[in-house]
Design a protein around this motif. Structure first.
Motif, short mmCIF file in Angstrom:
data_model
loop_
_atom_site.label_atom_id
_atom_site.label_comp_id
_atom_site.label_asym_id
_atom_site.label_seq_id
_atom_site.Cartn_x
_atom_site.Cartn_y
_atom_site.Cartn_z
N ALA A 190 0.83 -1.22 0.00
CA ALA A 190 0.00 0.00 0.00
C ALA A 190 0.86 1.26 0.00
N THR A 191 2.14 1.15 0.35
CA THR A 191 3.02 2.32 0.38
C THR A 191 3.90 2.41 -0.86
N VAL A 192 3.83 1.41 -1.73
CA VAL A 192 4.63 1.41 -2.95
C VAL A 192 3.74 1.90 -4.09
N PHE A 193 4.18 2.96 -4.77
CA PHE A 193 3.37 3.62 -5.78
C PHE A 193 3.99 3.45 -7.16
N LYS A 194 3.13 3.21 -8.15
CA LYS A 194 3.58 3.08 -9.53
C LYS A 194 3.34 4.39 -10.26
N THR A 195 4.08 4.58 -11.33
CA THR A 195 3.97 5.77 -12.16
C THR A 195 3.46 5.36 -13.53
N LEU A 196 2.29 5.86 -13.89
CA LEU A 196 1.69 5.53 -15.18
C LEU A 196 1.56 6.79 -16.02
N LEU A 197 1.83 6.68 -17.30
CA LEU A 197 1.62 7.80 -18.21
C LEU A 197 0.31 7.61 -18.95
N VAL A 198 -0.40 8.71 -19.09
CA VAL A 198 -1.69 8.70 -19.78
C VAL A 198 -1.68 9.74 -20.88
N VAL A 199 -2.47 9.47 -21.91
CA VAL A 199 -2.69 10.41 -23.00
C VAL A 199 -3.91 11.24 -22.60
#
Length: 173
Positions: free
Chosen positions: A56-65
Motif C-alpha cells: 500500500a506504500t509502494v506507488f507506480k507511475t503511469l503515463l496517460v494520454v
C-alpha cells in the motif's frame, strides 16, 4: 515541477532532482528479476516483495494520454501498486475530458526512463501529474527511482511538491 537533471555517479535524474530540491529521501535497491514480471506480474509488486515493504506504500507511475482542452498531451498518475487507475478520475483530476493509457514506448521516450523504472521525478519534460489521495495516509511512500531495481522513499508532501502534482482519488481495485 521536476525536470531532468544529469545524474550524479550512482544516481539517476530522479535522485539528482530530489537532492537539488533538498528533499529528504532514502534509496532502496534490489535485484530486479525479469521472471517476476514475465507472467503478468508487476514491477511495483516485485519491488514491494523484494524490499519487504507494505504494498500500500509502494506507488507506480503511469503515463496517460490526455484528450481535450486545456492540456492535450501526456500526463502522469501516481498510485498504489495494489490498485488500478481510474482513467475517468485521472482525466477529471488533470482537467481534461478523457484519458487513456500511453503506449509504453511513448512513455519511455517522454520520460527518459524504461518501463518498470519510470519515476514521477526527474522526467525529461515535466508533465501534469496527479498523486492518488491514498498517499497522504502514509508518512513515507516509495516510487521508482529511475531504473528497475531502485525505489525511493519520501514524504508524500515532498513528492507532490517536487512534481507539482495535484492530489485526488484516481484508483479503483
Amino acid at each position: 515541477m521536476s525536470s531532468r537533471k544529469p545524474a550524479a555517479p550512482g544516481g539517476t535524474p530522479a535522485t539528482s532532482v530530489l537532492e537539488e530540491a533538498g528533499v529528504a529521501h532514502t534509496r532502496h535497491s534490489y535485484a530486479h528479476d525479469p521472471r517476476a514480471v514475465a507472467d503478468g506480474g508487476s514491477y511495483g509488486m516485485e519491488a514491494a516483495h523484494a524490499l519487504g515493504l507494505d504494498p500500500a506504500t509502494v506507488f507506480k507511475t503511469l503515463l496517460v494520454v490526455l484528450d481535450g482542452a486545456p492540456r492535450p498531451g501526456l500526463g502522469v498518475a501516481v498510485l498504489p501498486v495494489t490498485h488500478q487507475l481510474d482513467l475517468k478520475a485521472a482525466a477529471q483530476a488533470l482537467g481534461v475530458k478523457r484519458a487513456s493509457m500511453a503506449d509504453p514506448r511513448t512513455a519511455e521516450r517522454s520520460t527518459g526512463y524504461v518501463v518498470g523504472g519510470i519515476s514521477p521525478v526527474g522526467q525529461r519534460t515535466p508533465l501534469p501529474t496527479v498523486v492518488d489521495v491514498s498517499a497522504t495516509r502514509h508518512a513515507t511512500v516509495f516510487v521508482s527511482g529511475g531504473r528497475r531495481g531502485l525505489d525511493l522513499g519520501l514524504a508524500p508532501a515532498d513528492l507532490v511538491r517536487v512534481t507539482g502534482a495535484v492530489v485526488a482519488p484516481v484508483t479503483r481495485r
